[in-house]
Scaffold this motif. Structure first.
Motif, PDB file in Angstrom:
ATOM      1  N   ASN A   1      30.733  28.275  39.194  1.00 44.43           N
ATOM      2  CA  ASN A   1      30.722  27.500  37.961  1.00 44.43           C
ATOM      3  C   ASN A   1      32.117  27.521  37.325  1.00 44.43           C
ATOM      4  O   ASN A   1      33.009  28.218  37.781  1.00 44.43           O
ATOM      5  CB  ASN A   1      29.654  28.027  36.999  1.00 44.43           C
ATOM      6  CG  ASN A   1      29.720  29.523  36.810  1.00 44.43           C
ATOM      7  OD1 ASN A   1      30.683  30.162  37.174  1.00 44.43           O
ATOM      8  ND2 ASN A   1      28.685  30.088  36.245  1.00 44.43           N
ATOM      9  N   ILE A   2      32.278  26.737  36.254  1.00 45.40           N
ATOM     10  CA  ILE A   2      33.576  26.653  35.576  1.00 45.40           C
ATOM     11  C   ILE A   2      33.671  27.818  34.601  1.00 45.40           C
ATOM     12  O   ILE A   2      32.912  27.887  33.634  1.00 45.40           O
ATOM     13  CB  ILE A   2      33.706  25.317  34.820  1.00 45.40           C
ATOM     14  CG1 ILE A   2      33.420  24.135  35.740  1.00 45.40           C
ATOM     15  CG2 ILE A   2      35.068  25.198  34.166  1.00 45.40           C
ATOM     16  CD1 ILE A   2      34.316  24.040  36.938  1.00 45.40           C
ATOM     17  N   GLN A   3      34.580  28.736  34.863  1.00 45.99           N
ATOM     18  CA  GLN A   3      34.707  29.902  33.984  1.00 45.99           C
ATOM     19  C   GLN A   3      36.165  30.255  33.739  1.00 45.99           C
ATOM     20  O   GLN A   3      37.020  30.044  34.589  1.00 45.99           O
ATOM     21  CB  GLN A   3      33.939  31.098  34.529  1.00 45.99           C
ATOM     22  CG  GLN A   3      34.240  31.476  35.950  1.00 45.99           C
ATOM     23  CD  GLN A   3      33.385  32.631  36.409  1.00 45.99           C
ATOM     24  OE1 GLN A   3      33.694  33.770  36.059  1.00 45.99           O
ATOM     25  NE2 GLN A   3      32.363  32.369  37.178  1.00 45.99           N
ATOM     26  N   VAL A   4      36.385  30.784  32.536  1.00 48.71           N
ATOM     27  CA  VAL A   4      37.712  31.237  32.129  1.00 48.71           C
ATOM     28  C   VAL A   4      37.570  32.710  31.749  1.00 48.71           C
ATOM     29  O   VAL A   4      36.650  33.073  31.017  1.00 48.71           O
ATOM     30  CB  VAL A   4      38.242  30.428  30.930  1.00 48.71           C
ATOM     31  CG1 VAL A   4      39.603  30.942  30.489  1.00 48.71           C
ATOM     32  CG2 VAL A   4      38.307  28.952  31.269  1.00 48.71           C
ATOM     33  N   GLN A   5      38.456  33.550  32.248  1.00 51.56           N
ATOM     34  CA  GLN A   5      38.405  34.968  31.929  1.00 51.56           C
ATOM     35  C   GLN A   5      39.544  35.336  30.997  1.00 51.56           C
ATOM     36  O   GLN A   5      40.670  34.882  31.171  1.00 51.56           O
ATOM     37  CB  GLN A   5      38.500  35.817  33.190  1.00 51.56           C
ATOM     38  CG  GLN A   5      37.226  35.846  33.987  1.00 51.56           C
ATOM     39  CD  GLN A   5      37.238  36.962  35.014  1.00 51.56           C
ATOM     40  OE1 GLN A   5      38.287  37.360  35.500  1.00 51.56           O
ATOM     41  NE2 GLN A   5      36.070  37.468  35.322  1.00 51.56           N
ATOM     42  N   VAL A   6      39.209  36.175  30.021  1.00 52.89           N
ATOM     43  CA  VAL A   6      40.202  36.725  29.102  1.00 52.89           C
ATOM     44  C   VAL A   6      40.233  38.231  29.358  1.00 52.89           C
ATOM     45  O   VAL A   6      39.280  38.941  29.045  1.00 52.89           O
ATOM     46  CB  VAL A   6      39.841  36.430  27.632  1.00 52.89           C
ATOM     47  CG1 VAL A   6      40.879  37.047  26.703  1.00 52.89           C
ATOM     48  CG2 VAL A   6      39.716  34.941  27.396  1.00 52.89           C
ATOM     49  N   LEU A   7      41.322  38.707  29.945  1.00 56.78           N
ATOM     50  CA  LEU A   7      41.494  40.130  30.228  1.00 56.78           C
ATOM     51  C   LEU A   7      42.468  40.701  29.209  1.00 56.78           C
ATOM     52  O   LEU A   7      43.574  40.182  29.045  1.00 56.78           O
ATOM     53  CB  LEU A   7      42.027  40.334  31.645  1.00 56.78           C
ATOM     54  CG  LEU A   7      41.156  39.768  32.765  1.00 56.78           C
ATOM     55  CD1 LEU A   7      41.861  39.910  34.102  1.00 56.78           C
ATOM     56  CD2 LEU A   7      39.817  40.462  32.797  1.00 56.78           C
TER      57      LEU A   7
END
Length: 92
Positions: A22-28
């Protein structure tokens, strides 16, 4: 017959392994020496709250570990990944 198969294999416009993610954005986020409870309270939760009103948002999940926060923002299928990244960047 073998030449025709080799030609077709090279020129077919399909992916052998389709992208099923799926379309996902990660903030680390590096949180220094904070405990997991502090990381959740001071880093992960505020990011989750800020991302809560994004358009085409499907799900938000996070993992808080010792000194590290990982927030994953999942968007609806068909969302442009660059647009989603820009929305998250604006929200931060």
């Amino acid at each position: 017959m073998q030449l025709g198969g080799a030609y077709a294999a090279v020129h077919l416009p399909i992916d052998a392994i389709p992208d099923m993610t799926n379309i996902q954005v990660q903030v680390l986020t590096d949180a220094g020496s904070l405990s997991p409870v502090e990381v959740e309270k001071y880093v992960s939760y505020p990011i989750e709250t800020a991302m809560g009103g994004l358009p085409r948002l499907e799900q938000i999940r996070s993992v808080s570990k010792f000194g590290l926060s990982a927030v994953t923002i999942v968007f609806e299928e068909g969302t442009d990944i660059q647009w989603a990244r820009q929305l998250v960047l604006n929200g931060l």
